[in-house]
Design a protein around this motif. Structure first.
Motif, short mmCIF file in Angstrom:
data_model
loop_
_atom_site.label_atom_id
_atom_site.label_comp_id
_atom_site.label_asym_id
_atom_site.label_seq_id
_atom_site.Cartn_x
_atom_site.Cartn_y
_atom_site.Cartn_z
N TYR A 101 0.82 -1.31 -0.02
CA TYR A 101 0.02 0.09 -0.12
C TYR A 101 0.80 1.43 -0.09
O TYR A 101 2.12 1.08 0.50
N PRO A 102 0.37 2.28 -0.59
CA PRO A 102 1.15 3.58 -0.71
C PRO A 102 0.98 4.44 0.50
O PRO A 102 -0.30 4.59 1.01
N SER A 103 2.13 4.77 1.43
CA SER A 103 1.77 5.49 2.67
C SER A 103 2.02 7.12 2.22
O SER A 103 2.08 7.48 1.03
N TYR A 104 1.93 7.67 3.31
CA TYR A 104 1.56 9.31 3.04
C TYR A 104 2.64 10.04 2.24
O TYR A 104 2.60 11.02 1.94
N ASP A 105 3.97 9.38 2.33
CA ASP A 105 4.96 9.81 1.73
C ASP A 105 5.55 9.29 0.43
O ASP A 105 6.51 9.39 -0.21
N GLY A 106 4.51 8.28 -0.15
CA GLY A 106 4.59 7.60 -1.29
C GLY A 106 5.59 6.16 -1.06
O GLY A 106 5.56 5.50 -2.20
N ALA A 107 5.91 5.94 0.10
CA ALA A 107 6.55 4.69 0.37
C ALA A 107 5.61 3.57 0.08
O ALA A 107 4.39 3.59 0.45
N GLU A 108 6.10 2.36 -0.56
CA GLU A 108 5.02 1.28 -0.79
C GLU A 108 5.55 0.20 0.26
O GLU A 108 6.45 -0.28 0.40
N LEU A 109 4.72 0.24 1.24
CA LEU A 109 4.63 -0.71 2.43
C LEU A 109 4.08 -1.92 2.32
O LEU A 109 3.06 -1.93 1.76
N ALA A 110 4.74 -2.91 2.84
CA ALA A 110 3.96 -4.21 2.94
C ALA A 110 2.99 -4.70 4.05
O ALA A 110 3.24 -4.27 4.96
N TYR A 111 2.02 -5.38 3.49
CA TYR A 111 1.01 -6.11 4.64
C TYR A 111 0.53 -7.21 3.93
O TYR A 111 0.78 -7.62 2.78
N ARG A 112 0.11 -8.27 4.85
CA ARG A 112 -0.42 -9.72 4.43
C ARG A 112 -1.84 -9.71 5.06
O ARG A 112 -2.30 -8.93 6.18
N VAL A 113 -2.64 -10.38 4.49
CA VAL A 113 -4.17 -10.61 4.90
C VAL A 113 -4.24 -11.91 5.20
O VAL A 113 -4.13 -12.80 4.26
N LEU A 114 -4.96 -12.23 6.49
CA LEU A 114 -5.47 -13.51 6.93
C LEU A 114 -6.90 -13.59 6.93
O LEU A 114 -7.58 -13.01 7.56
N GLU A 115 -7.59 -13.88 5.69
CA GLU A 115 -9.03 -13.77 5.45
C GLU A 115 -9.60 -14.83 6.66
O GLU A 115 -9.03 -16.04 6.99
N ALA A 116 -10.77 -14.30 7.09
CA ALA A 116 -11.48 -15.09 8.08
C ALA A 116 -11.88 -16.39 7.56
O ALA A 116 -12.61 -16.60 6.25
N ARG A 117 -11.45 -17.59 8.27
CA ARG A 117 -12.26 -18.77 7.77
C ARG A 117 -13.63 -19.17 7.90
O ARG A 117 -14.22 -19.84 7.22
N GLU A 118 -14.25 -18.41 8.95
CA GLU A 118 -15.49 -18.29 9.27
C GLU A 118 -16.16 -17.09 9.18
O GLU A 118 -16.49 -16.22 10.00
N PRO A 119 -16.18 -16.25 7.88
CA PRO A 119 -16.60 -14.77 7.79
C PRO A 119 -17.98 -14.68 8.27
O PRO A 119 -18.79 -15.34 7.74
N ASP A 120 -17.78 -13.31 8.69
CA ASP A 120 -19.63 -12.98 9.33
C ASP A 120 -19.66 -11.49 8.50
O ASP A 120 -18.73 -10.73 8.79
N VAL A 121 -20.45 -11.22 7.70
CA VAL A 121 -20.79 -10.10 6.85
C VAL A 121 -21.04 -9.11 7.91
O VAL A 121 -21.77 -9.14 8.74
N GLY A 122 -20.41 -7.84 7.71
CA GLY A 122 -20.33 -6.86 8.62
C GLY A 122 -19.42 -6.77 9.59
O GLY A 122 -19.27 -5.55 10.18
N ARG A 123 -18.54 -7.71 9.97
CA ARG A 123 -17.72 -7.76 10.69
C ARG A 123 -16.49 -7.02 10.27
O ARG A 123 -15.68 -7.57 9.38
N PRO A 124 -15.83 -5.82 10.79
CA PRO A 124 -14.66 -5.13 10.29
C PRO A 124 -13.46 -5.85 10.48
O PRO A 124 -13.31 -6.68 11.25
N PRO A 125 -12.41 -5.83 9.48
CA PRO A 125 -11.24 -6.46 9.64
C PRO A 125 -10.24 -5.95 11.01
O PRO A 125 -10.66 -4.80 11.38
N VAL A 126 -9.50 -6.67 11.34
CA VAL A 126 -8.54 -6.25 12.61
C VAL A 126 -7.12 -6.09 11.92
O VAL A 126 -6.63 -7.02 11.25
N ILE A 127 -6.65 -4.80 12.01
CA ILE A 127 -5.36 -4.38 11.77
C ILE A 127 -4.49 -4.67 12.89
O ILE A 127 -4.76 -4.34 13.99
N CYS A 128 -3.33 -5.57 12.58
CA CYS A 128 -2.60 -6.01 13.70
C CYS A 128 -1.25 -5.41 13.68
O CYS A 128 -0.42 -5.75 12.68
N LEU A 129 -0.72 -4.72 14.73
CA LEU A 129 0.54 -4.12 14.81
C LEU A 129 1.44 -4.86 15.68
O LEU A 129 1.40 -5.30 16.79
N ALA A 130 2.77 -5.34 15.04
CA ALA A 130 3.78 -6.18 15.77
C ALA A 130 4.54 -4.81 16.51
O ALA A 130 4.78 -3.78 16.04
#
Length: 290
Positions: free
Chosen positions: A3-32
């Motif tokens: 994704y492009p950040s505020y200064d144009g840097a292209e930063l990495a992320y991964r997505v672990l899709e919910a195995r039992e998805p529930d419509v309307g439940r927002p994703p969780v951004i997880c910071l290390a």
């Protein structure tokens, strides 16, 4: 993914899709945390991806993300702006934010700046440097475990760390001190700790607090008083890294926060007791404060 950040840097992320998805439940951004540690150590947070899609970014200079052009880009207020850029990239109006260890400072800076973007905030085994206090109960927890086989070597290593200036030596000391971060030193904990050597990065680690003076620190704390989203602070009674008192101080920084101590758990509760940690977080993310 990137994704492009505020200064144009292209930063990495991964997505672990919910195995039992529930419509309307927002994703969780997880910071290390770390600071300056690859987000890979979070894994799937004890199976939290069963019901929630997890978005796990690599902060600048860690994982697959490029280094910052200036050390100030590693400071936690700047990292909070990276989180905001990720939110915009994902097209989220509101989302849940989970942070571990040092990243709890990043999450608090984000909450201070963008409280209207948060549906829930989860702070796992935070330190309290942002609160201006460093309680001594982590040392007490450490000393209470002196009868364990690894303790003497870990004690020497942990107390040698403040005096080392060589990062290779620091890595070796952290490896020896690793057992103090877990509730027990069994195979899962040893495997989790073994990855740390290649996950820590010196410049992001050292620069995490760069430029954050008392005025900036207290400004963040002042703004936390206006945070109205539900907040959960998780601590572990065997956490000899940050202890439990730090979590109490962090929880007290918000107008309404739930403090949840977990027993038989260290600094990485999803490693020690995933079947305890995951339901606590799931229940919280499903709740609303009245």
């Amino acid at each position: 993914m990137r994704y492009p950040s505020y200064d144009g840097a292209e930063l990495a992320y991964r997505v672990l899709e919910a195995r039992e998805p529930d419509v309307g439940r927002p994703p969780v951004i997880c910071l290390a945390g770390g600071p300056g540690r690859d987000a890979a150590y979070l894994g799937d947070l004890g199976g939290l991806d069963a019901r929630h899609t997890l978005v796990v970014p690599d902060s600048r200079g860690t994982g697959a993300s490029p280094p910052a052009p200036d050390p100030s880009g590693y400071a936690f207020p700047a990292l909070a702006e990276d989180v905001e850029s990720l939110r915009a990239h994902l097209g989220l109006d509101r989302f849940a934010l989970l942070a571990h260890d040092a990243a709890c400072a990043t999450a608090q800076a984000y909450a201070a700046l963008y409280p209207h973007r948060l549906a829930h905030l989860v702070l796992v085994t935070p330190g309290s440097r942002l609160q201006g206090e460093l309680p001594g109960d982590a040392e007490e927890i450490f000393e209470s475990r002196a009868d364990e086989d690894w303790w003497v070597d870990a004690y020497v290593a942990a107390h040698s760390l403040p005096d080392t200036r060589d990062f290779a030596e620091a890595r070796a000391l952290l490896r020896r001190a690793a057992p103090l971060a877990y509730a027990r030193w069994d195979a899962p904990q040893q495997a989790h700790a073994a990855a740390q050597d290649h996950q820590l990065h010196p410049v992001p680690r050292i620069a995490f607090w760069q430029g954050v003076d008392d005025a900036a620190r207290t400004a963040v704390l002042d703004h936390l008083r206006a945070v109205t989203c539900p907040v959960l602070v998780v601590t572990g009674d065997r956490d000899a890294v940050t202890g439990m008192r730090a979590g109490e101080l962090v929880a007290a920084s918000f107008p309404r926060a739930a403090l949840r101590p977990l027993y038989g758990v260290g600094h990485y509760p999803w490693v020690d007791e995933p079947e305890m940690f995951r339901p606590v977080v799931e229940e919280f993310l499903a709740s609303r404060f009245s």
